[in-house]
Design a protein around this motif. Structure first.
Motif, PDB file in Angstrom:
ATOM      1  N   VAL A  25      81.660 131.107  18.629  1.00 52.34           N
ATOM      2  CA  VAL A  25      83.079 131.314  18.333  1.00 52.34           C
ATOM      3  C   VAL A  25      83.937 130.821  19.494  1.00 52.34           C
ATOM      4  O   VAL A  25      84.970 130.159  19.299  1.00 52.34           O
ATOM      5  CB  VAL A  25      83.352 132.797  18.044  1.00 52.34           C
ATOM      6  N   ILE A  26      83.530 131.117  20.716  1.00 52.93           N
ATOM      7  CA  ILE A  26      84.276 130.650  21.894  1.00 52.93           C
ATOM      8  C   ILE A  26      84.303 129.123  21.938  1.00 52.93           C
ATOM      9  O   ILE A  26      85.321 128.514  22.281  1.00 52.93           O
ATOM     10  CB  ILE A  26      83.652 131.224  23.176  1.00 52.93           C
ATOM     11  N   ALA A  27      83.191 128.495  21.585  1.00 51.46           N
ATOM     12  CA  ALA A  27      83.135 127.037  21.593  1.00 51.46           C
ATOM     13  C   ALA A  27      83.980 126.418  20.489  1.00 51.46           C
ATOM     14  O   ALA A  27      84.508 125.305  20.645  1.00 51.46           O
ATOM     15  CB  ALA A  27      81.687 126.576  21.458  1.00 51.46           C
ATOM     16  N   ALA A  28      84.128 127.121  19.361  1.00 49.62           N
ATOM     17  CA  ALA A  28      84.844 126.550  18.222  1.00 49.62           C
ATOM     18  C   ALA A  28      86.349 126.762  18.292  1.00 49.62           C
ATOM     19  O   ALA A  28      87.104 125.989  17.684  1.00 49.62           O
ATOM     20  CB  ALA A  28      84.300 127.143  16.919  1.00 49.62           C
ATOM     21  N   VAL A  29      86.793 127.782  19.002  1.00 50.89           N
ATOM     22  CA  VAL A  29      88.221 128.109  19.009  1.00 50.89           C
ATOM     23  C   VAL A  29      89.086 126.956  19.511  1.00 50.89           C
ATOM     24  O   VAL A  29      90.088 126.594  18.866  1.00 50.89           O
ATOM     25  CB  VAL A  29      88.466 129.400  19.826  1.00 50.89           C
ATOM     26  N   GLY A  35      83.668 144.112  20.719  1.00 47.05           N
ATOM     27  CA  GLY A  35      83.800 142.902  21.546  1.00 47.05           C
ATOM     28  C   GLY A  35      82.754 142.814  22.623  1.00 47.05           C
ATOM     29  O   GLY A  35      82.911 142.036  23.576  1.00 47.05           O
ATOM     30  N   GLU A  36      81.673 143.590  22.468  1.00 49.35           N
ATOM     31  CA  GLU A  36      80.637 143.614  23.501  1.00 49.35           C
ATOM     32  C   GLU A  36      79.942 142.268  23.656  1.00 49.35           C
ATOM     33  O   GLU A  36      79.570 141.881  24.781  1.00 49.35           O
ATOM     34  CB  GLU A  36      79.618 144.701  23.179  1.00 49.35           C
ATOM     35  N   HIS A  37      79.762 141.556  22.552  1.00 50.31           N
ATOM     36  CA  HIS A  37      79.079 140.265  22.643  1.00 50.31           C
ATOM     37  C   HIS A  37      79.937 139.241  23.380  1.00 50.31           C
ATOM     38  O   HIS A  37      79.408 138.447  24.184  1.00 50.31           O
ATOM     39  CB  HIS A  37      78.738 139.760  21.242  1.00 50.31           C
ATOM     40  N   PHE A  38      81.232 139.241  23.120  1.00 49.55           N
ATOM     41  CA  PHE A  38      82.109 138.321  23.831  1.00 49.55           C
ATOM     42  C   PHE A  38      82.155 138.651  25.319  1.00 49.55           C
ATOM     43  O   PHE A  38      82.149 137.749  26.164  1.00 49.55           O
ATOM     44  CB  PHE A  38      83.530 138.383  23.239  1.00 49.55           C
ATOM     45  N   GLU A  39      82.224 139.927  25.636  1.00 52.05           N
ATOM     46  CA  GLU A  39      82.241 140.322  27.040  1.00 52.05           C
ATOM     47  C   GLU A  39      80.938 139.942  27.739  1.00 52.05           C
ATOM     48  O   GLU A  39      80.932 139.519  28.910  1.00 52.05           O
ATOM     49  CB  GLU A  39      82.467 141.832  27.144  1.00 52.05           C
ATOM     50  N   LYS A  40      79.832 140.053  27.011  1.00 49.15           N
ATOM     51  CA  LYS A  40      78.536 139.741  27.598  1.00 49.15           C
ATOM     52  C   LYS A  40      78.412 138.259  27.935  1.00 49.15           C
ATOM     53  O   LYS A  40      78.009 137.893  29.049  1.00 49.15           O
ATOM     54  CB  LYS A  40      77.424 140.166  26.631  1.00 49.15           C
TER      55      LYS A  40
END
Length: 299
Positions: A271-275, A77-82
């Motif tokens: 992914v955050i934008a699509a959820v 989950g490093e990319h999401f945290e970043k």
């Protein structure tokens, strides 16, 4: 007596049933004559090409940096945290959420009032007004960027979410009014007249009788306005300058540098934008289809 006995002794004539009517052969439709594999194979190929990009973006989002595996394992989950902390995606997400909800409410309320007027009242130049609404859909927003920027600059609304909300609402209203008016035409006018007889005024009859029947149409119009405001890039890019005022689409654009692109961070941001959009369509799919189909039918 002889005649009577003879008559009684005679066996009754057998009852012959009427000839049965021939049952017409059931007409086979073209759908029944097509083999199932000829239907499911193209649908499967189309589904495959549709899902591959989603799998690819999920793969880059949860795959460790430097990995080339086609299976997202081990996941990280490093990319999401970043993107959520270092790239200010928490702020972008909040701004997009505020913009989307505000556009949803304003578009629904104004389109409801305008759609009711178009459906229930006859006035001069009504056909011309409807034609103008339809023709406005052919005007791209890029043509109006300069005059809109001048107007918002004169009102000191540049670098404010209010400017984006107003612009998005204005561009959503024509289609929304047309859909709502078509849906209201399908509600029998006699229902409102019955409410008037019972003592309601026009607004009371609309609120009690008509408004509950417009739920699918309101859901369709509101969801369409929300998704469009959530995904729109142009107005947010032109009217918002500070990073703490930008939205998700502009935030995704900041992840692409001139010389390199962080694919993991970009995929996580996507992914955050699509959820939220996926969640909205998952919950309102039934209402959305019913609303758009009913609003497109002239009563």
């Amino acid at each position: 007596m002889i005649t009577t006995q003879a008559t009684r002794g005679t066996a009754p004539a057998p009852v012959v049933p009427p000839p049965a009517r021939p049952v017409p052969a059931k007409r086979r439709r073209a759908w029944d004559e097509v083999p199932r594999w000829q239907i499911y194979l193209p649908l499967g190929v189309y589904l495959l090409f549709t899902l591959i990009p989603f799998y690819w973006i999920l793969l880059f989002a949860v795959r460790p940096t430097g990995s080339t595996s086609l299976v997202p394992w081990p996941m990280t989950g490093e990319h999401f945290e970043k993107v959520w902390t270092e790239r200010s995606f928490a702020t972008f997400f909040q701004n997009s959420l505020i913009t989307g909800i505000a556009v949803l409410v304003m578009t629904t309320v104004v389109a409801l009032a305008g759609g009711y007027a178009l459906a229930r009242f006859d006035f001069r130049l009504k056909k011309g007004f409807m034609l103008a609404l339809l023709c406005s859909q052919f005007v791209p927003g890029a043509l109006l960027l300069v005059p809109l920027f001048e107007i918002f600059a004169g009102l000191q609304m540049i670098n404010s979410l209010v400017s984006v909300i107003i612009a998005e609402t204005v561009f959503q209203l024509p289609l929304s009014m047309i859909l709502i008016s078509g849906f209201i035409r399908n509600v029998p006018y006699s229902l409102e007249e019955a409410a008037w007889v019972d003592g309601c005024n026009r607004f009371g009859a609309f609120r009690i009788v008509v408004l509950p029947l417009l739920r699918p149409g309101l859901v369709a119009v509101g969801s369409f306005a929300f998704v469009h405001a959530w995904n729109h890039f142009l107005f947010a890019l032109m009217f918002l300058n500070n990073q703490d005022k930008q939205t998700i689409p502009v935030g995704l654009n900041t992840l692409m540098g001139a010389d390199s692109v962080d694919l993991g961070a970009l995929a996580a941001g996507g992914v955050i934008a699509a959820v939220p959009v996926v969640i909205v369509f998952a919950f309102i799919q039934k209402w959305l289809i019913t609303g758009f189909s009913a609003g497109a039918v002239k009563g």
